[in-house]
Design an enzyme around this catalytic site. Structure first.
Site, PDB file in Angstrom:
ATOM      1  N   CYS A  94       0.848  -1.205   0.000  1.00  0.00           N
ATOM      2  CA  CYS A  94       0.000   0.000   0.000  1.00  0.00           C
ATOM      3  C   CYS A  94       0.877   1.247   0.000  1.00  0.00           C
ATOM      4  O   CYS A  94       1.459   1.582  -1.022  1.00  0.00           O
ATOM      5  CB  CYS A  94      -0.979  -0.031   1.162  1.00  0.00           C
ATOM      6  SG  CYS A  94      -2.345   1.148   0.942  1.00  0.00           S
ATOM      7  N   HIS A 181      -3.621  -5.373   0.585  1.00  0.00           N
ATOM      8  CA  HIS A 181      -3.119  -5.684   1.924  1.00  0.00           C
ATOM      9  C   HIS A 181      -3.180  -7.185   2.231  1.00  0.00           C
ATOM     10  O   HIS A 181      -4.104  -7.642   2.927  1.00  0.00           O
ATOM     11  CB  HIS A 181      -3.936  -4.937   2.976  1.00  0.00           C
ATOM     12  CG  HIS A 181      -3.646  -3.479   3.056  1.00  0.00           C
ATOM     13  ND1 HIS A 181      -2.585  -2.962   3.781  1.00  0.00           N
ATOM     14  CD2 HIS A 181      -4.281  -2.417   2.494  1.00  0.00           C
ATOM     15  CE1 HIS A 181      -2.588  -1.642   3.662  1.00  0.00           C
ATOM     16  NE2 HIS A 181      -3.600  -1.282   2.900  1.00  0.00           N
ATOM     17  N   GLU A 183      -1.415  -8.648   4.355  1.00  0.00           N
ATOM     18  CA  GLU A 183      -1.053  -8.837   5.764  1.00  0.00           C
ATOM     19  C   GLU A 183      -2.252  -8.791   6.701  1.00  0.00           C
ATOM     20  O   GLU A 183      -2.152  -9.158   7.887  1.00  0.00           O
ATOM     21  CB  GLU A 183      -0.032  -7.776   6.190  1.00  0.00           C
ATOM     22  CG  GLU A 183      -0.592  -6.439   6.620  1.00  0.00           C
ATOM     23  CD  GLU A 183      -0.978  -5.515   5.482  1.00  0.00           C
ATOM     24  OE1 GLU A 183      -1.204  -4.314   5.736  1.00  0.00           O
ATOM     25  OE2 GLU A 183      -1.048  -5.972   4.316  1.00  0.00           O
TER      26      GLU A 183
END
Length: 242
Positions: A94, A181, A183
């Protein structure tokens, strides 16, 4: 994993808020045997002058813009030249991807119609994206951003979106930028939803219930791909160093 001078086992992790974590990415790397060195330059942590003691570097996201004028942010964008120059694996997620794009001379800007991406959205992997690792590129991913960028000159597009075209790219052999994202865990998602209600009222954002519904549908694919991608990303460098 036993560290050597040629193949160190530390990963440099750059975060941008006091309580941010590397989430799933951090857990996967630790399970693969790596140690995480967490740095927060925004709060005064220095970044190394060389990547000699590190296997790779990851810059995560944050609420700020890659266009902000703070000195620490400008220094961090400049610092990306260290892993690029030393041909070390770099991953920007990001904001970290937008910083990489800025470092490579590309602009970062909001959507012309004010749209954002907050929630799960379809992306379209390219042929090079599907060839990235031995797990098929996820076609629905979690997003949380209001700015995007065009593909930097010399980069290879790995996945594209509808409202923000550049969703994943590779620069050189070991530098990657992901607009989405991978994660994010369910706990991170809950925290973002609770603290960023303004984002959810912006054009194109998904309503909160959709975040949870889509997590149940898509997260397992993202998790499986993330593990395979990280192994490939690090192995590229290990093979060269061996």
């Amino acid at each position: 994993m036993e560290a050597t001078q040629e193949n160190p086992s530390k990963i440099l992790v750059v975060l941008h808020q006091q309580h941010s974590t590397p989430g799933r990415i951090g857990r996967l790397l630790e399970c693969q045997g790596y140690q995480l060195d967490l740095r927060r330059p925004r709060f005064g942590d220095p970044l190394p002058d060389t990547m000699r003691d590190y296997a790779a570097a990851i810059i995560f996201g944050g609420p700020m813009s890659a266009n902000d004028e703070e000195d620490w942010l400008k220094r961090e964008i400049d610092w990306i030249g260290v892993p690029l120059k030393e041909n070390k694996p770099y991953l920007g997620i990001c904001l970290g991807a937008q910083m990489l794009a800025r470092h490579l001379g590309q602009t970062v800007c909001p959507h012309p119609q004010g749209k954002v991406e907050a929630g799960y959205y379809r992306i379209h992997p390219t042929e090079q994206g599907h060839e990235l690792c031995d797990c098929r590129f996820p076609e629905t991913v979690y997003q949380w951003h209001r700015e995007g960028f065009c593909l930097p000159k010399g980069a290879t597009l790995l996945a594209k979106g509808v409202d923000f075209e550049a969703q994943a790219f590779r620069y050189g052999e070991r530098a990657y930028g992901l607009q989405f994202h991978p994660e994010v865990t369910i706990s991170i998602m809950c925290r973002w939803l609770a603290r960023s209600k303004m984002r959810l009222r912006q054009p194109n954002a998904r309503p909160p219930h959709r975040h949870f519904q889509d997590w149940c549908l898509h997260d397992w694919r993202i998790a499986r791909w993330s593990d395979a991608f990280l192994r490939t990303w690090i192995a590229e460098d290990s093979a060269i160093a061996a």
